[in-house]
Design a protein around this motif. Structure first.
Motif, PDB file in Angstrom:
ATOM      1  N   MET A 125       0.838  -1.204   0.000  1.00 20.42           N
ATOM      2  CA  MET A 125       0.000   0.000   0.000  1.00 20.42           C
ATOM      3  C   MET A 125       0.876   1.259   0.000  1.00 20.42           C
ATOM      4  SD  MET A 125      -2.964  -1.472   2.564  1.00 20.42           S
ATOM      5  CE  MET A 125      -3.223   0.082   3.346  1.00 20.42           C
ATOM      6  N   LYS A 126       1.931   1.247   0.801  1.00 17.91           N
ATOM      7  CA  LYS A 126       2.845   2.401   0.851  1.00 17.91           C
ATOM      8  C   LYS A 126       3.598   2.556  -0.466  1.00 17.91           C
ATOM      9  CE  LYS A 126       3.496   1.872   5.815  1.00 17.91           C
ATOM     10  NZ  LYS A 126       4.474   1.461   6.852  1.00 17.91           N
ATOM     11  N   ASN A 129       1.288   3.880  -3.076  1.00 23.02           N
ATOM     12  CA  ASN A 129       1.034   5.297  -2.857  1.00 23.02           C
ATOM     13  C   ASN A 129       2.201   6.142  -3.373  1.00 23.02           C
ATOM     14  OD1 ASN A 129      -0.770   7.344  -1.648  1.00 23.02           O
ATOM     15  ND2 ASN A 129       1.067   7.785  -0.455  1.00 23.02           N
ATOM     16  N   ASP A 130       3.422   5.721  -3.083  1.00 23.78           N
ATOM     17  CA  ASP A 130       4.580   6.471  -3.567  1.00 23.78           C
ATOM     18  C   ASP A 130       4.622   6.496  -5.090  1.00 23.78           C
ATOM     19  OD1 ASP A 130       5.437   7.166  -1.048  1.00 23.78           O
ATOM     20  OD2 ASP A 130       6.917   5.549  -0.897  1.00 23.78           O
ATOM     21  N   ARG A 132       2.093   6.199  -7.134  1.00 23.45           N
ATOM     22  CA  ARG A 132       0.999   7.057  -7.598  1.00 23.45           C
ATOM     23  C   ARG A 132       1.362   8.539  -7.461  1.00 23.45           C
ATOM     24  NH1 ARG A 132      -3.113   6.888  -4.481  1.00 23.45           N
ATOM     25  NH2 ARG A 132      -4.534   7.774  -5.989  1.00 23.45           N
ATOM     26  N   LEU A 133       2.077   8.890  -6.380  1.00 21.78           N
ATOM     27  CA  LEU A 133       2.526  10.278  -6.219  1.00 21.78           C
ATOM     28  C   LEU A 133       3.477  10.679  -7.354  1.00 21.78           C
ATOM     29  CD1 LEU A 133       3.156  10.446  -2.365  1.00 21.78           C
ATOM     30  CD2 LEU A 133       1.371  11.656  -3.653  1.00 21.78           C
ATOM     31  N   THR A 172      -4.294   2.758  -8.532  1.00 19.18           N
ATOM     32  CA  THR A 172      -5.265   3.242  -7.545  1.00 19.18           C
ATOM     33  C   THR A 172      -6.249   2.129  -7.199  1.00 19.18           C
ATOM     34  OG1 THR A 172      -5.082   5.507  -8.375  1.00 19.18           O
ATOM     35  CG2 THR A 172      -7.052   4.980  -7.092  1.00 19.18           C
ATOM     36  N   GLN A 175      -4.477  -0.464  -5.022  1.00 20.10           N
ATOM     37  CA  GLN A 175      -4.295   0.067  -3.659  1.00 20.10           C
ATOM     38  C   GLN A 175      -5.624   0.072  -2.898  1.00 20.10           C
ATOM     39  OE1 GLN A 175      -3.167   4.216  -3.313  1.00 20.10           O
ATOM     40  NE2 GLN A 175      -1.992   3.786  -1.468  1.00 20.10           N
ATOM     41  N   ASP A 176      -6.685   0.488  -3.553  1.00 22.31           N
ATOM     42  CA  ASP A 176      -8.000   0.515  -2.918  1.00 22.31           C
ATOM     43  C   ASP A 176      -8.451  -0.889  -2.519  1.00 22.31           C
ATOM     44  OD1 ASP A 176     -10.648   1.850  -2.274  1.00 22.31           O
ATOM     45  OD2 ASP A 176     -11.279   0.407  -3.812  1.00 22.31           O
ATOM     46  N   THR A 179      -6.431  -2.210   0.420  1.00 26.76           N
ATOM     47  CA  THR A 179      -6.860  -1.525   1.641  1.00 26.76           C
ATOM     48  C   THR A 179      -8.186  -2.076   2.137  1.00 26.76           C
ATOM     49  OG1 THR A 179      -5.723   0.485   0.909  1.00 26.76           O
ATOM     50  CG2 THR A 179      -7.365   0.738   2.650  1.00 26.76           C
TER      51      THR A 179
END
Length: 192
Positions: A125-126, A129-130, A132-133, A172, A175-176, A179
Motif C-alpha cells: 500500500m505504501k 502510494n509512492d 501514484r505520487l 489506484t 491500492q483501494d 486496503t
C-alpha cells in the motif's frame, strides 16, 4: 484483469502476465528514482553508513519534482529549516520507501498469484502510494481540480499521458482493493 481476495490470514493478488510485467517495470523505475542521487547504501558496509544514519551528512534538495514529492520540504517557506529536517530524516525515509519497493518487487518476482501477509500488504500500500505520487507529478496532478481537469479533457492528452493516467487508475484500484481487503480482515478479527 487483476483480482484481490482474502485467503485465511493472507491477501492474494492475482495479476495477468502483462499487468505483472508492467508493475515490475514501474516499480523498478521507482527503485531507481529513490537511488538516483547516488545513495546506494545497501551496497556499503554498515560502518560507512553511520554518518548518514545519524544525520551528519547534508542532503541536497531533490531536483526532480517527483523525488521532491516523495521527500518533501518540511517548510517550503524556510529553506534552512527544510535543509536541517532533510539532513536528519531523509536517509531513514528513503530507506523505508526503498524497503517497501523491494517487498513489492519480491512479490512480483514470485509469479502471477502473489500471497501477501498483513505486513506485506502494508508495504504494498505504501509502495503503491509512492508510485501514484510520482505518476501524479509526471501528469501535473497536484490538486483535485487538476485531476478532474485531466479526466475531463482526456481526449486531448497525448498517448503517453493517457497511458500514464490509465496506469495511475490501475494502481489506484489495486491500492483501494488491498486496503479494503485488509480492513475487512481486521474488522473480522475484531469480531472474534
Amino acid at each position: 484483469m487483476a483480482a484481490i481476495d482474502a485467503r485465511g490470514d493472507d491477501v492474494v493478488l492475482t495479476l495477468q502476465d502483462n499487468e505483472r510485467s508492467l508493475m515490475l517495470t514501474v516499480f523498478t523505475d521507482l527503485a531507481a528514482l529513490l537511488a538516483e542521487d547516488g545513495d546506494s547504501y545497501d551496497d556499503r558496509p554498515d560502518s560507512e553508513n553511520w554518518e548518514a544514519r545519524l544525520g551528519l551528512v547534508d542532503r541536497p534538495r531533490p531536483v526532480d519534482p517527483a523525488l521532491l514529492r516523495l521527500l518533501p520540504d518540511v517548510d517550503p517557506d524556510d529553506e534552512e529549516r527544510s535543509a536541517e529536517f532533510r539532513r536528519l530524516t531523509e536517509f531513514d525515509l528513503k530507506q523505508a520507501k526503498a524497503h517497501n519497493v523491494r517487498i513489492v518487487l519480491l512479490g512480483l518476482s514470485k509469479g502471477n498469484d502473489i500471497s501477501l501477509t498483513r505486513d506485506e500488504v502494508l508495504a504494498w500500500m505504501k509502495g503503491l502510494n509512492d508510485l501514484r505520487l510520482v505518476l501524479a507529478v509526471r501528469l501535473g496532478i497536484d490538486t483535485e481540480e487538476a485531476q478532474e481537469e485531466k479526466y475531463a479533457h482526456r481526449e486531448d492528452l497525448s498517448e503517453s499521458e493517457d497511458l500514464t493516467l490509465t496506469l495511475y487508475d490501475f494502481l489506484t484500484w489495486i491500492q483501494d482493493r488491498l486496503t479494503t481487503t485488509l480492513l475487512d480482515q481486521t474488522q473480522g478479527d475484531d469480531e472474534l
